[in-house]
Design an enzyme around this catalytic site. Structure first.
Site, PDB file in Angstrom:
ATOM      1  N   HIS A  79       0.818  -1.214   0.000  1.00  0.00           N
ATOM      2  CA  HIS A  79       0.000   0.000   0.000  1.00  0.00           C
ATOM      3  C   HIS A  79       0.855   1.269   0.000  1.00  0.00           C
ATOM      4  CE1 HIS A  79       0.027   0.018   4.583  1.00  0.00           C
ATOM      5  NE2 HIS A  79      -0.026   1.318   4.387  1.00  0.00           N
ATOM      6  N   ASP A 215       1.255  -7.632   2.436  1.00  0.00           N
ATOM      7  CA  ASP A 215       1.384  -6.203   2.145  1.00  0.00           C
ATOM      8  C   ASP A 215       2.857  -5.784   1.968  1.00  0.00           C
ATOM      9  OD1 ASP A 215       0.907  -3.520   1.849  1.00  0.00           O
ATOM     10  OD2 ASP A 215      -0.413  -3.335   3.591  1.00  0.00           O
ATOM     11  N   SER A 627       3.983   2.306   8.500  1.00  0.00           N
ATOM     12  CA  SER A 627       3.772   1.278   7.497  1.00  0.00           C
ATOM     13  C   SER A 627       5.052   1.019   6.735  1.00  0.00           C
ATOM     14  CB  SER A 627       2.676   1.692   6.529  1.00  0.00           C
ATOM     15  OG  SER A 627       1.447   1.305   7.057  1.00  0.00           O
TER      16      SER A 627
HETATM   17  N1  ARG Z   1      -4.859   0.689   7.679  1.00  0.00           N
HETATM   18  C1  ARG Z   1      -3.546   0.694   7.091  1.00  0.00           C
HETATM   19  C2  ARG Z   1      -2.941   2.116   7.158  1.00  0.00           C
HETATM   20  O1  ARG Z   1      -3.516   2.983   7.741  1.00  0.00           O
HETATM   21  C3  ARG Z   1      -3.533   0.149   5.703  1.00  0.00           C
HETATM   22  C4  ARG Z   1      -4.275   0.939   4.666  1.00  0.00           C
HETATM   23  C5  ARG Z   1      -4.228   0.392   3.269  1.00  0.00           C
HETATM   24  N2  ARG Z   1      -5.197  -0.649   3.033  1.00  0.00           N
HETATM   25  C6  ARG Z   1      -6.503  -0.445   2.677  1.00  0.00           C
HETATM   26  N3  ARG Z   1      -7.298  -1.482   2.510  1.00  0.00           N
HETATM   27  N4  ARG Z   1      -7.014   0.745   2.483  1.00  0.00           N
HETATM   28  O2  ARG Z   1      -2.223   2.590   6.321  1.00  0.00           O
HETATM   29  N1  ASP Z   2      -1.437   1.515   8.121  1.00  0.00           N
HETATM   30  C1  ASP Z   2      -0.698   2.595   8.754  1.00  0.00           C
HETATM   31  C2  ASP Z   2       0.346   3.202   7.806  1.00  0.00           C
HETATM   32  O1  ASP Z   2       0.172   3.214   6.605  1.00  0.00           O
HETATM   33  C3  ASP Z   2      -0.068   2.143  10.020  1.00  0.00           C
HETATM   34  C4  ASP Z   2      -0.971   2.373  11.211  1.00  0.00           C
HETATM   35  O2  ASP Z   2      -1.716   3.378  11.219  1.00  0.00           O
HETATM   36  O3  ASP Z   2      -0.880   1.584  12.148  1.00  0.00           O
HETATM   37  O4  ASP Z   2       1.302   3.824   8.215  1.00  0.00           O
END
Ligand code: ARG
Ligand code: ASP
Length: 691
Positions: A79, A215, A627
């Site tokens: 991502h 990921d 991330s």
């Molecule tokens: N929750 C994670 C973060 O805040 C991953 C986000 C990417 N994945 C998604 N399905 N949108 O970055």
């Molecule tokens: N998914 C988040 C990021 O892209 C990490 C988090 O918020 O825990 O940095």
């Protein structure tokens, strides 16, 4: 008794909480070693020898990456590399869908605009920043001096432009650190799994456990012949890092020591109950509602039509990401009673402060400042979420900036469905009308709505008449000066102007002024909190600077009767696999590997189950920006890549709870399995140092 319990649970520094500065990690080393860490502070951060920090980069402007080979091979999340993978994708080469595997250096793809930054050194510059400020009572004057000091420190540290230097405030300006970076801009895409692996579970599983997302994506840093940063050139050569991470293939056991080394973006652990109150009772409920409306409309359209599903997939993901996080955060704050705990902490602080003139009125002043700030913050949130949620305003914004080159417009219209946008705009404008204080609603908008009869009729009228609703009516105008003059009077341009004018002249300046005033008060309150609790080890709030968080591999009980085991496996992917459900439709190749149990060296026995480990949970304090961060074992070897937190932990940006806050990592063995067995790119693994 109750009050005391409240005080300690917010204020005491607890196991596993904290995002520590690498150069000051010596203060934590004893604690880390007592929990199983086997290296020294010098191994984590050193300016005299190669240390782990030399293998970590800020990837782009909001993720972390790590170097895993002597030839500049870099890992980050899928991502995080998503934009680059998407840019290289076309109908003929759909790397998002099918994955991408460069089979030689020549096939690695350059990414203009992408940079990675290594921290060369960091230095406490608090005293240099303070020079000339003693006795300066006037706040604007004090700020001007600080600004001048900052500029000269940064200029000197940049060494004639060789480095990028920035001075960052910590503890609300009670400390300043200089960060010096070496920034590389020739960073090439080497590999990415298909999205059905890299994004497996999609928004359904996002912020959730159990999780089965592969990921990761792979890049390579290139440098000039002297190993220095250089703009892209076919003559550049793979960067030779001072340090790269060795990879542990031994896996994780529950309770193993683990640490995360990366670039957390923003946390606010030391704010007053006023801010928690705003988040909980104002910002989150409204922002969640507005996004729910948008997502409902988009999802309904996506179900009707496959092309729309693809068109809005990425937008949906970014709208849904924060939307889901805010919901988890709200539940977490309520569950922890953060607001009440902050209030009782503040009443303790107030008693202590009573005899101390410097702090006696700081909480009342903060409270007063927040009361003034709130209406502006609330209006600003509505401008961002409601006005900013109308997609049509994007091409209009380009037009207003006199950007007439078709590129930006074409990218926009490629993924634009005016019918969806019109339906969303009706909802958002009605909400704006209902909730925003009339003094923050543009007069021209009021007049137009009154003329049309309702916000719905206003939106219909706008979408019926504006040329910006389609590429066909918009693009020809760009190169035709008469049409451009007419377009300046387009209803969408008039709407944009009306909103932006009020936003820029009334809301933003006052919001900024109050925000700075609050920051100035926190400067005092933060110092007060540190004096109030002299025994506590305070860590500075995250601000996208390099930090170490440590904890252990561990599951948790996030709700009564629910147990989150600390790992997931390929068998769980197969359980979720469903060709009918977009988020759970895995590549046939993976099904085949499962059917024949063809796991190569990546297979493990867990009891009587022969499988491949996929993801694991740990109690490291992380946030957005972490991330892609390396999740490391006691010897500093790579165990996995951080990519998320569980839903129940998302309040950790305001209050960390060691019993339920967990970060989620993809197990490095799954990454290697996918590279090896799906990508057939074993030569990449041969570059790495496996332990
Ligand atoms: N929750 C994670 C973060 O805040 C991953 C986000 C990417 N994945 C998604 N399905 N949108 O970055
Ligand atoms: N998914 C988040 C990021 O892209 C990490 C988090 O918020 O825990 O940095």
């Amino acid at each position: 008794m109750l009050v005391l319990a409240g005080l300690f649970s917010v204020a005491m520094c607890r196991a596993d909480e904290g995002m520590w500065l690498p150069s000051l990690i010596g203060k934590q080393i004893k604690d880390m070693r007592s929990k199983g860490f086997r290296l020294t502070a010098e191994d984590i951060y050193s300016i005299n020898k190669a240390s782990l920090k030399d293998a970590i980069v800020l990837f782009g402007r909001g993720c972390t990456g790590e170097v895993v080979s002597p030839e500049g091979l870099l890992l980050t999340n899928h991502h995080c590399g998503y934009g680059q993978i998407q840019q290289h994708s076309s109908l003929e080469h759909d790397y998002l869908t099918d994955g991408f595997w460069a089979m030689s250096r020549e096939e690695e793809l350059p990414n203009p605009g992408l940079t990675v930054s290594f921290l060369v050194r960091m230095e406490d510059v608090t005293d240099r920043m303070a020079a000339g400020t003693t006795g300066v009572a006037e706040e604007t004057e004090r700020r001007a001096i600080l600004e001048a000091n900052r500029k000269s420190i940064e200029k000197e540290a940049s060494d004639e432009g060789r480095y990028s230097a920035s001075v960052e405030s910590l503890y609300y300006g009670n400390q300043y650190f200089l960060f010096v970076y070496e920034v590389f801009s020739d960073v090439r895409l080497v590999a990415a799994p298909p999205s059905s692996i890299g994004k497996f579970g999609g928004d359904t599983d996002n912020w959730m456990w159990p999780r089965h997302t592969g990921d990761f994506s792979v890049f390579r840093i290139y440098a000039d012949k002297n190993n220095r940063p250089a703009a892209y050139s076919p003559d550049n050569v793979p960067y030779r890092p001072k340090k790269h991470f060795a990879i542990s293939t031994k896996g994780v056991q529950e309770n193993d020591f683990t640490f995360v080394y990366g670039f957390p973006g923003t946390t606010r652990e030391y704010v007053t109950s006023d801010f928690v109150d705003y988040t909980l009772n104002w910002a989150n409920p409204h922002k969640i509602r507005l996004r729910t409306m948008r997502l409902d409309i988009i999802k309904a359209a996506q179900e009707q039509d496959a092309a729309t599903r693809i068109m809005y997939a990425s937008k949906c993901a970014s709208i849904a990401n924060a939307w889901k996080k805010w919901q988890g955060e709200t539940l977490g704050l309520i569950r922890l009673g953060t607001l009440e705990k902050k209030r009782s902490y503040e009443s303790q602080f107030q008693q202590w402060a009573a005899g101390r003139p410097e702090y006696a009125d700081i909480l009342p002043r903060l409270h007063g400042a927040y009361a003034e700030w709130l209406p502006y913050a609330f209006a600003r949130d509505y401008y961002n979420e409601a006005f900013g949620g109308v997609e049509l305003m994007k091409p209009v914004a380009l037009f207003v900036k006199n950007d007439f080159s078709p590129v930006g417009y074409e990218t926009f219209y490629k993924d634009y469905a005016p019918g969806i946008d019109r339906a969303i705009a009706k909802k958002l404008m009605a909400e704006f009308w209902a909730h925003v204080d009339p003094k923050f609603v543009p007069g021209d908008f009021v007049a137009e709505v009154e003329r049309a009869g309702s916000t719905d009729a206003f939106v219909d009228d706008l979408f019926d008449r504006s040329i910006f609703v389609s590429a066909e009516s918009c693009l020809p105008m760009l190169s035709d000066s008469t049409a451009r003059t007419t377009a300046a009077d387009d209803p969408a341009v008039r709407m944009y102007d009306a909103f932006m004018k009020l936003y820029r002249s009334v809301i933003l300046p006052e919001y900024k002024r109050l925000d700075e005033m609050i920051a100035g008060l926190y400067h005092i309150y933060m110092r007060g909190q540190m004096e109030f609790e002299p025994g506590k080890a305070f860590y500075p709030d995250a601000n996208l600077t390099l930090r170490v968080a440590y904890g252990k591999v561990e599951g948790c009980v996030p709700a009564d009767g629910v147990y989150h085991r600390h790992y997931t496996t390929l068998d769980g992917i197969i359980e979720k696999d469903n060709p009918e459900i977009y988020d759970y439709d895995i590549p046939q190749q993976l099904r085949d590997l499962y059917a024949t149990k063809d796991y190569g060296r990546w297979g493990v026995w867990i009891g009587s189950l022969y499988t491949v480990p996929v993801a694991f949970l740990a109690s490291n304090h992380t946030t957005g920006g972490n991330s892609g961060s390396p999740v490391l074992n006691s010897k500093g070897e790579l165990l996995g890549l951080n990519f998320d937190r569980t839903w129940q932990s998302t309040m950790s940006d305001l209050e960390f709870d060691p019993t339920i806050c967990r970060n989620i990592a993809v197990d490095i063995r799954y990454v290697l399995f996918v590279i090896d067995k799906l990508g057939g790119a074993r030569y990449l693994i041969d570059e790495m140092t496996l332990k």
